[in-house]
Design an enzyme around this catalytic site. Structure first.
Site, PDB file in Angstrom:
ATOM      1  N   GLU A 241       0.844  -1.202   0.000  1.00  0.00           N
ATOM      2  CA  GLU A 241       0.000   0.000   0.000  1.00  0.00           C
ATOM      3  C   GLU A 241       0.882   1.256   0.000  1.00  0.00           C
ATOM      4  O   GLU A 241       0.604   2.227  -0.710  1.00  0.00           O
ATOM      5  CB  GLU A 241      -0.904   0.009   1.242  1.00  0.00           C
ATOM      6  N   ARG A 242       1.956   1.220   0.765  1.00  0.00           N
ATOM      7  CA  ARG A 242       2.822   2.411   0.851  1.00  0.00           C
ATOM      8  C   ARG A 242       3.561   2.675  -0.458  1.00  0.00           C
ATOM      9  O   ARG A 242       3.748   3.827  -0.844  1.00  0.00           O
ATOM     10  CB  ARG A 242       3.801   2.254   2.022  1.00  0.00           C
TER      11      ARG A 242
END
Ligand SMILES: Cc1cc2nc3c(=O)[nH]c(=O)nc-3n(C[C@H](O)[C@H](O)[C@H](O)COP(=O)(O)OP(=O)(O)OC[C@H]3O[C@@H](n4cnc5c(N)ncnc54)[C@H](O)[C@@H]3O)c2cc1C
Length: 384
Positions: A241-242
């Site tokens: 996600e990052r």
């Protein structure tokens, strides 16, 4: 220079043209109306991109994280909200299901999500638990043939429009982080409802809402991964996600820079294009350099994810998220500055881009949390 394959280069060209023709014209409207970009989402689904990383046998495209970042970057360059809506579905929801689901769960949930018939989201944050995610209170009580959910989630992207959510809850509160489990929740489950839809500064075309669980019955087979091992599902997903958030910030920054560059060459003051002034040149030079650095670290993260190098990824994902989000804030702010008064009005997209940029250093782990992760990695036990 990122060593993209010929297929990846082609994907980038296709997405760039799609973003310019189909997504950009709606960007202002969905921002003003604060609505989910259904038209673009359905077109992405029709192109086979709603289930980008899902296996081909379940209707997905079977692609990797580099492709996820390419698409994210191109959408974000013209409309961050569209990238957020699609990324929440394809990365936060579907990719976490893909990585952790049983065969039965894959067969049931993945095909409709890939076809775009159902919209996905992921719910971690609660009113009293944000950065300290493991202090969550949503309770999932084992009642034999089902779990009984009580509590709520807040700030959930696609919350107001989603059909299927990956939700984290406490199955053994006394075990703290080791008492958290992940679940797949359908909006039709009895006792599930949506609460407030939030009005926001930016990301306005990505609806954000509250999810409420009141004696909500969740079938046993909807446990995602093992009971009390939700920590592993959560941590595995956060790194990708990052990196994806890095690609969003990178695309956003590039979009603002391209508007500012064009404007600086065309706008004449004191008898010259403003690009001829060194103070403007310095801004453009810094913007171009930061975009290049952001691109290198983001696609390094994507490459590590594609190679399954999760240990190395921890640090790179934090670098990518932190660096690109803060660069996007600087670059969008400077883009507004280069456009002067025109930058501040809605006829040009840079004011929206500047508003959108702020969330990048808050969502998915704040800048402070990324710095803590980096410090922990480089200092080891000294940082504890
Ligand atoms: C538009 C939007 C979309 C979102 N989408 C989702 C979603 O889809 N799913 C989801 O689960 N969540 C989502 N979130 C939630 C988001 O991930 C959280 O807002 C974020 O993690 C920060 O949590 P918080 O807001 O509770 O802030 P807090 O954790 O309360 O932090 C407040 C401030 O304190 C700082 N801080 C906290 N702890 C420390 C520390 N130990 N050291 C130093 N500083 C610290 C923070 O960095 C921040 O500056 C979304 C939020 C927004 C606004």
């Amino acid at each position: 220079m990122i060593p993209f394959t010929d297929e990846q280069k082609m994907l980038r060209e296709t997405m760039r043209s799609f973003a310019e023709k189909e997504v950009a014209p709606l960007a202002r409207e969905i921002d003003e109306q604060e609505r989910f970009p259904s038209e673009s989402f359905q077109k992405l689904a029709a192109m086979g991109l709603a289930g980008l990383t899902a296996p081909v046998e379940y209707g997905g495209a079977g692609a990797g994280y580099t492709e996820l970042c390419i698409i994210t970057e191109e959408l974000s360059a013209v409309c961050l909200s569209t990238a957020a809506s699609w990324g929440t579905h394809a990365c936060l929801c579907l990719d976490n299901i893909r990585r952790n689901a049983t065969e039965a769960q894959l067969s049931k949930y993945v095909p409709p999500l890939c076809r775009g018939e159902k919209i996905g989201g992921l719910a971690m944050t609660e009113p009293s638990s944000g950065s300290d995610v493991m202090s969550m209170k949503l309770r999932a009580e084992d009642k034999g043939d089902h779990y009984l959910f009580n509590g709520s989630k807040i700030f959930i992207s696609n919350g107001p429009v989603g059909d299927v959510f990956v939700v984290y809850a406490k199955t053994a509160p006394e075990k703290k982080a080791h008492g958290v489990s992940a679940f797949i929740i359908e909006k039709e489950f009895p006792g599930f409802s949506r609460g407030k839809k939030f009005e926001k500064m930016g990301w306005r075309g990505s609806p954000t809402g509250e999810l409420i669980f009141e004696d909500c019955r969740v079938p046993k087979e909807n446990l995602l991964g093992k009971e009390n091992k939700g920590f592993l599902v959560l941590m595995g997903g956060l790194n990708t996600e990052r990196v994806c958030l890095g690609a969003m910030s990178l695309g956003l920054a590039r979009g603002a820079y391209e508007v500012a560059l064009k404007y600086a060459k065309e706008r004449v003051q004191f008898g010259k294009p403003i690009a001829a002034f060194q103070l403007i040149q310095a801004k453009l030079a810094d913007m171009a350099m930061e975009i290049e650095l952001g691109r290198l670290i983001t696609y390094k993260g994507a490459l590590l994810a594609d190679q399954g190098k999760h240990r190395e990824m921890n640090l790179t994902a934090a670098y990518a998220k932190l660096y690109t989000s803060e660069a996007a804030m600087r670059i969008t702010t400077e883009a507004v500055q280069i456009l002067g008064g025109y930058g501040y009005i809605k006829e040009f997209p840079v004011e929206r881009m500047m508003r959108d940029a702020k969330l990048q250093s808050i969502g998915g782990g704040t800048s402070e949390i990324q710095r803590m992760i980096i410090a922990r990695e480089i200092l080891g036990g000294v940082a504890e």
